[in-house]
Design a protein around this motif. Structure first.
Motif, mmCIF file in Angstrom:
data_model
loop_
_atom_site.group_PDB
_atom_site.id
_atom_site.type_symbol
_atom_site.label_atom_id
_atom_site.label_comp_id
_atom_site.label_asym_id
_atom_site.label_seq_id
_atom_site.Cartn_x
_atom_site.Cartn_y
_atom_site.Cartn_z
ATOM 1 N N LYS A 7 -41.189 -10.756 94.258
ATOM 2 C CA LYS A 7 -40.078 -11.493 93.900
ATOM 3 C C LYS A 7 -40.307 -12.618 92.886
ATOM 4 O O LYS A 7 -39.545 -13.506 92.954
ATOM 5 C CB LYS A 7 -39.543 -11.914 95.232
ATOM 6 C CG LYS A 7 -39.174 -10.848 95.972
ATOM 7 C CD LYS A 7 -38.352 -11.528 97.392
ATOM 8 C CE LYS A 7 -37.441 -10.370 98.142
ATOM 9 N NZ LYS A 7 -37.919 -9.087 98.105
ATOM 10 N N ASP A 71 -40.889 -20.436 92.382
ATOM 11 C CA ASP A 71 -40.069 -19.249 92.250
ATOM 12 C C ASP A 71 -40.173 -18.851 90.952
ATOM 13 O O ASP A 71 -40.829 -19.342 89.969
ATOM 14 C CB ASP A 71 -38.298 -19.359 92.487
ATOM 15 C CG ASP A 71 -37.859 -20.520 91.601
ATOM 16 O OD1 ASP A 71 -38.287 -20.872 90.642
ATOM 17 O OD2 ASP A 71 -36.652 -20.848 92.062
ATOM 18 N N ILE A 77 -40.339 -23.990 95.764
ATOM 19 C CA ILE A 77 -39.864 -23.394 97.047
ATOM 20 C C ILE A 77 -40.373 -23.368 98.493
ATOM 21 O O ILE A 77 -39.903 -23.195 99.539
ATOM 22 C CB ILE A 77 -39.164 -21.809 96.849
ATOM 23 C CG1 ILE A 77 -40.566 -21.097 96.657
ATOM 24 C CG2 ILE A 77 -38.405 -21.775 95.753
ATOM 25 C CD1 ILE A 77 -40.369 -19.716 96.673
ATOM 26 N N PRO A 105 -35.115 -22.304 102.893
ATOM 27 C CA PRO A 105 -34.385 -21.155 103.848
ATOM 28 C C PRO A 105 -33.881 -20.092 103.202
ATOM 29 O O PRO A 105 -34.322 -18.740 103.571
ATOM 30 C CB PRO A 105 -33.152 -21.930 104.199
ATOM 31 C CG PRO A 105 -33.709 -23.448 104.144
ATOM 32 C CD PRO A 105 -34.431 -23.421 103.077
ATOM 33 N N LYS A 106 -33.637 -20.003 101.922
ATOM 34 C CA LYS A 106 -33.241 -18.854 101.126
ATOM 35 C C LYS A 106 -34.712 -17.929 101.092
ATOM 36 O O LYS A 106 -34.212 -16.668 100.298
ATOM 37 C CB LYS A 106 -32.326 -19.093 99.997
ATOM 38 C CG LYS A 106 -32.964 -19.665 98.658
ATOM 39 C CD LYS A 106 -32.031 -19.629 97.673
ATOM 40 C CE LYS A 106 -32.433 -19.749 96.309
ATOM 41 N NZ LYS A 106 -31.630 -19.697 95.210
ATOM 42 N N HIS A 107 -35.685 -18.230 100.939
ATOM 43 C CA HIS A 107 -36.832 -17.717 100.644
ATOM 44 C C HIS A 107 -37.503 -17.172 101.804
ATOM 45 O O HIS A 107 -38.643 -16.723 101.689
ATOM 46 C CB HIS A 107 -37.867 -18.538 99.644
ATOM 47 C CG HIS A 107 -37.056 -18.618 98.356
ATOM 48 N ND1 HIS A 107 -36.993 -17.727 97.446
ATOM 49 C CD2 HIS A 107 -36.467 -19.866 97.771
ATOM 50 C CE1 HIS A 107 -36.513 -18.395 96.215
ATOM 51 N NE2 HIS A 107 -36.118 -19.545 96.825
ATOM 52 N N ARG A 108 -36.931 -17.477 102.994
ATOM 53 C CA ARG A 108 -37.707 -17.044 104.095
ATOM 54 C C ARG A 108 -37.653 -15.710 104.455
ATOM 55 O O ARG A 108 -36.666 -14.968 104.051
ATOM 56 C CB ARG A 108 -37.056 -17.966 105.617
ATOM 57 C CG ARG A 108 -37.280 -19.375 105.306
ATOM 58 C CD ARG A 108 -36.915 -20.035 106.557
ATOM 59 N NE ARG A 108 -37.258 -21.378 106.310
ATOM 60 C CZ ARG A 108 -36.650 -22.415 106.936
ATOM 61 N NH1 ARG A 108 -35.531 -22.375 107.765
ATOM 62 N NH2 ARG A 108 -36.732 -23.757 106.296
#
Length: 173
Positions: A7, A71, A77, A105-108
């Motif tokens: 990613k 990111d 992040i 949170p959006k990368h957990r």
């Protein structure tokens, strides 16, 4: 030391220009802990103001490892901080402590925390550490799940209470 995952997340040693982001992420760790357990002790305003200096000191300390994950656009992040602890009165005499880990949170659940931990493990192995320790707040279900999955088990329990509450309970009836 840049590590990349599919990613396009990279992990590197933190540098002084990261300190504001590190402080912000550390405060988010605290907010998250309070969500799961409103009874935890919070950092004082004085300690919050001192965190920038603390992180700058940590960056220069060869017994600490401060990591930041970025990111694909280079935005921070996640973070992780680890340290080497020497113990004169216990065995083992040397341990690695995982001090702070935060992933936005959006990368957990994308392997970012695992990649950060892997970098800390390399740091510990290079220094002869065989035992690891960490502290997390009771009620932080995400932390409990991650650490349990990685093999951490509670060995000490720390508990707190309000003096007045205990006093009421020990009063003769």
């Amino acid at each position: 030391m840049t590590t990349k995952d599919p990613k396009r997340v990279s992990i590197r040693l933190a540098v002084p220009s990261d300190v504001e982001d590190l402080v912000a992420m550390r405060l988010r760790i605290e907010d998250h802990m309070v969500e799961g357990n409103p009874d935890i002790w919070r950092m004082s305003a004085k300690k919050q103001r001192a965190k920038k200096g603390d992180y700058l000191t940590d960056l220069a300390n060869d017994q600490k490892r401060v990591l930041v994950a970025l990111d694909g656009a280079g935005a921070p992040i996640a973070m992780a901080v680890g340290s080497i602890r020497r113990h004169e009165e216990t065995a083992p005499a040397l341990s690695g402590r995982i001090d702070d880990v935060w992933v936005a949170p959006k990368h957990r659940e994308a392997g970012v925390a695992s990649a950060l931990i892997q970098e800390l493990l390399e740091f510990y192995k290079e220094r002869g550490v065989e035992d690891l320790v960490l502290v997390y707040a009771a009620g932080n279900r995400e932390a409990e799940a991650v650490w349990e999955t990685l093999g951490f088990r509670p060995i000490f329990i720390s508990a707190s209470a309000k003096l007045a509450d205990v006093e009421r309970k020990v009063q003769p009836r």
